[in-house]
Design a protein around this motif. Structure first.
Motif: not given
Ligand code: SAM
Ligand code: DTB
Ligand code: SF4
Length: 331
Positions: A74-75, A113-114, A143, A165, A186
């Motif tokens: 969502p971000q 953090a996004a 993260t 990660h 990654r």
């Molecule tokens: N921006 C950084 C990154 O992507 O490495 C850190 C934050 S990111 C939101 C962390 C993790 O949250 C993603 O790698 C993903 O596995 C999980 N994630 C994000 N959105 C999700 C969703 N809608 N449903 C389930 N897991 C989600």
């Protein structure tokens, strides 16, 4: 232990393997459900107190506006999800949130953090947050996306215990989910984290249209890391409107439980976290996940941007199951 022994093993004498083939993981995923859960619970009991649960609390320290195109997220700036962008939080506000999380029973505080990855000046700011949270006696996790050389060391010096990660999915399915960074990128970040002496938190997401082979590949990749991650979050996709995944078909919840079980069997001493997706899950499926070896959850009203299972609902569920929140789930 030989392959056939693992597949037939239903006793509590299970010897961990060092190398997992995708085929063997797949055969485990396909075992009769009762045999699989029995084996997973046996492995779990050899390594952990089955009636204890570790609680982590999440906070989004920088929200939305991310340039990456992870199609579940969502971000991402590319999707219209209604998430309100927010700059990096003040250290004092993060500290306040961490104190509340600790008072509510969390033992680990995870700051997300996004970003595609942080700039050096972002890392300095997050390092201040890490030190402040650590001083409360909480375990710290961050993260922040892809790390460059030297950044993991700065976080380690500030007191970072874990870096999250995720590899997210199989190597083959990955390209259908994200185009702006590769799974190898990654793995490079995960190596930097490990080399800096920070514990690795790495897992993935189930329910993104992947096949059983994809799930097996993802679990085998995690289990074959040297060492395997100390912490393994298994997320059930949260389908957010506006993302390309908003209308993807639901998975059979038992298949989610199976994935937890195989994570437990292949990474016997890891903390396996039943992560995103709990608010859409029944109490009964969550209980099966705990029986399959999940021993950690995110606790608190929100994940990063989406609602989590409520704390009062969780307290009631833990009580009904006799699960005791604890920072030491080994005894
Ligand atoms: N921006 C950084 C990154 O992507 O490495 C850190 C934050 S990111 C939101 C962390 C993790 O949250 C993603 O790698 C993903 O596995 C999980 N994630 C994000 N959105 C999700 C969703 N809608 N449903 C389930 N897991 C989600
Ligand atoms: C992880 O594997 N799951 C958490 C944590 N690591 C950072 C994130 C879940 C995010 C769910 C969607 C959201 O709330 O934005
Ligand atoms: Fe950005 Fe992380 Fe979301 Fe991907 S998962 S879009 S990198 S915040």
């Amino acid at each position: 232990m030989e392959t056939t022994e693992i597949l037939n093993n239903e006793s509590s004498t299970f010897t961990p393997r060092e190398k997992w083939s995708v085929e063997l993981v797949k055969q485990l995923l396909e075992k009769p459900f009762m045999d699989l859960i029995f084996l997973a619970q046996s492995v779990h009991r050899e390594n952990f107190n089955p009636n204890k649960l570790q609680l982590s609390t999440l906070i989004s320290i920088k929200t939305g506006g991310c340039p990456e195109d992870c199609s579940y997220c969502p971000q991402s700036v590319r999707f219209n999800t209604g998430v309100k962008d927010d700059d990096l939080m003040q250290v004092s506000d993060v500290l306040k949130a961490a104190s509340i999380a600790k008072a509510n029973g969390a033992s680990r505080f995870c700051m997300g953090a996004a970003w595609r990855g942080p700039k050096d000046r972002d890392v300095s700011k997050v390092a201040e947050m890490v030190s402040a949270v650590k001083s409360l006696g909480l375990e710290t996790c961050a993260t922040l996306g892809l790390l460059k050389d030297g950044q993991a060391e700065v976080l380690k010096d500030a007191g970072l215990d874990y870096y999250n990660h995720n590899i997210d999915t199989s190597s083959e399915h990955y390209e259908e989910i994200i185009s702006t960074r590769t799974q190898d990128d990654r793995h490079d970040t995960l190596k930097r984290v490990k080399d800096a002496g920070v514990s690795v938190c790495c897992g993935g997401i189930i329910g993104m249209g992947e096949s059983i082979d994809d799930r097996a590949d993802m679990i085998a990749q995690l289990a074959n890391m040297d060492p395997y991650p100390q912490s393994v979050p298994i997320n059930n996709l949260v389908k957010v409107s506006g993302t390309p995944m908003e209308n993807i078909a639901d998975i059979d919840p038992f298949d989610f439980v199976r994935t937890i079980a195989v994570a437990r069997i292949s990474m016997p001493k890891a903390m396996v976290r039943l992560s995103a997706g709990r608010s859409e899950m029944s109490d009964e499926i969550q209980a099966l996940c705990f029986l399959a070896g999940a021993n950690s959850v995110f606790y608190g009203e929100k994940l990063l941007t989406t609602p989590n299972a409520t704390s009062y609902g969780d307290d009631e569920l833990f009580d009904r199951l006799g699960l005791i929140p604890s920072d030491d789930v080994t005894r």
